[in-house]
Design a protein around this motif. Structure first.
Motif, PDB file in Angstrom:
ATOM      1  N   GLN A   1      -3.242   0.641  -3.596  1.00 32.66           N
ATOM      2  CA  GLN A   1      -2.673  -0.667  -3.286  1.00 32.66           C
ATOM      3  C   GLN A   1      -2.264  -1.361  -4.577  1.00 32.66           C
TER       4      GLN A   1
ATOM      5  N   THR B   1       0.847  -1.181   0.000  1.00 31.69           N
ATOM      6  CA  THR B   1       0.000   0.000   0.000  1.00 31.69           C
ATOM      7  C   THR B   1       0.884   1.233   0.000  1.00 31.69           C
TER       8      THR B   1
ATOM      9  N   ASP C   1      -3.516  -0.182   6.536  1.00 32.81           N
ATOM     10  CA  ASP C   1      -2.415  -0.089   5.579  1.00 32.81           C
ATOM     11  C   ASP C   1      -2.266   1.325   5.020  1.00 32.81           C
ATOM     12  N   PRO C   2      -3.351   2.019   4.608  1.00 33.11           N
ATOM     13  CA  PRO C   2      -3.175   3.399   4.139  1.00 33.11           C
ATOM     14  C   PRO C   2      -2.621   4.331   5.214  1.00 33.11           C
TER      15      PRO C   2
END
Length: 356
Positions: A40, A25, A105-106
């Protein structure tokens, strides 16, 4: 007025990547930390190329912060370096930051980009395309074989403790070498494997033969490792108390691009031998460093033990500091720090020779 090229007109951006086994990501921010986008990509060669194109689509890419450049991010770091993009290794966000901002993840990718922009908790990643990387791979196999052989030997001794009296009396007084040979040559009846006495003989024979196979594997790897270490840095092998095992570990810990370690103090911190202040009130002292690369720390410890036995200057230092009231642990901590300073100079001198 001088003309402005498109590259000069584009805004400067910084990337951040949160790496995983199957996907990466990525986030892009501008020079003041505003998020321009997140996306992603698959963790494949094609995915790495698409990731780089996507980041460059937001502006003039200056640097990229990547988590895990020595693990899941190794392939991406190689591609970015080949494309002349500055790669910054960033640590994962601390627990306090994660408690306030959450975990995804971001979010982690954005934090990696901001860390790269601010230069906090960052470092230069190791290069993994040279002889030191080959040395690391061989050492992984050797260390695994050594650990398994030690486990096998302990399992054999445990079985002997509970073996029938006749077999235990036959094996207890043997040295390790004699024990391995004797157990490997046992001839139990396989048809009688349901009997505990026969079963323990079968188990001991199997473990002994495994021990022999692992010993052959370790010897084969040593025949590859010792010339490779000597070819990479012969001066390190020539240092007092440094053998192929210690030299190999220190070379792997420092990495192929030794210039990423800015000073001998940074190398000492990497090896976990930099003294940590532990003063309070009228007491002024330093304590052992529990951080850093513990394998490198153990390598320096072996050098110190060797010098304490065979090196006159080191023994005199031990005696003098003991009279001053220092404990053995504190003296060894000081000696590891001195050894780290000496061996850092040897490693960097080898770099200078290669550059010349």
């Amino acid at each position: 007025m001088p003309s402005i090229t498109p590259d000069e007109a584009a805004i400067g951006v910084v990337g951040g990547v949160d790496t995983h086994q199957d996907t990466h990501t990525v986030a892009v921010i501008d020079q003041v930390g505003r998020v321009l986008g997140t996306q992603q990509f698959p963790a494949t060669a094609a995915g790495y190329a698409d990731l780089l194109v996507w980041m460059r689509g937001h502006g003039r890419l200056g640097r990229v912060g990547v988590e895990g450049t020595g693990a899941y991010g190794a392939g991406l770091a190689r591609l970015l370096r080949d494309e002349r993009v500055t790669v910054i290794e960033v640590d994962r966000p601390d627990r306090k930051t994660r408690r306030f901002q959450g975990k995804s993840d971001p979010i982690d990718a954005i934090q990696a980009a901001r860390a790269a922009l601010a230069g906090e908790r960052t470092g230069t990643p190791k290069q993994r395309d040279g002889r030191v990387e080959a040395l690391r791979n061989l050492r992984v196999a050797r260390r695994s074989a050594v650990d398994q052989r030690a486990d096998t030997q302990r399992q054999m001794k445990t079985l002997i403790v509970t073996a029938p009296d006749e077999l235990r009396a036959r094996l207890r007084g043997l040295s390790v070498k004699q024990l391995i040979v004797t157990c490997a040559n046992l001839r139990p009846e396989r048809a009688d494997a349901a009997t505990p006495a026969t079963a323990v003989e079968i188990a001991l024979r199997s473990l002994a033969r495994r021990h022999q196979q692992l010993s052959v594997e370790i010897t084969d790897l040593d025949e590859l490792l010792e010339p490779l270490v000597a070819a990479i840095n012969p001066g390190l092998l020539a240092a007092n108390g440094v053998g192929a095992e210690v030299a190999g570990q220190l070379l792997v810990s420092a990495g192929e691009n030794h210039d990423r370690i800015a000073s001998e103090a940074a190398f000492a911190m990497l090896c976990g031998v930099a003294p940590i202040p532990a003063s309070s009130g009228k007491t002024t002292r330093h304590r052992l460093n529990r951080g850093g690369d513990r394998q490198a720390n153990a390598a320096l410890y072996r050098v110190v033990l060797c010098r304490l036995r065979w090196d006159l200057r080191t023994r005199e230092y031990m005696q003098r500091r003991t009279k001053e009231g220092m404990s053995k642990k504190e003296i060894i901590r000081c000696l590891k720090r001195y050894v780290a300073r000496e061996l850092y100079q040897v490693i960097t001198a080898n770099n200078l020779e290669l550059a010349a």
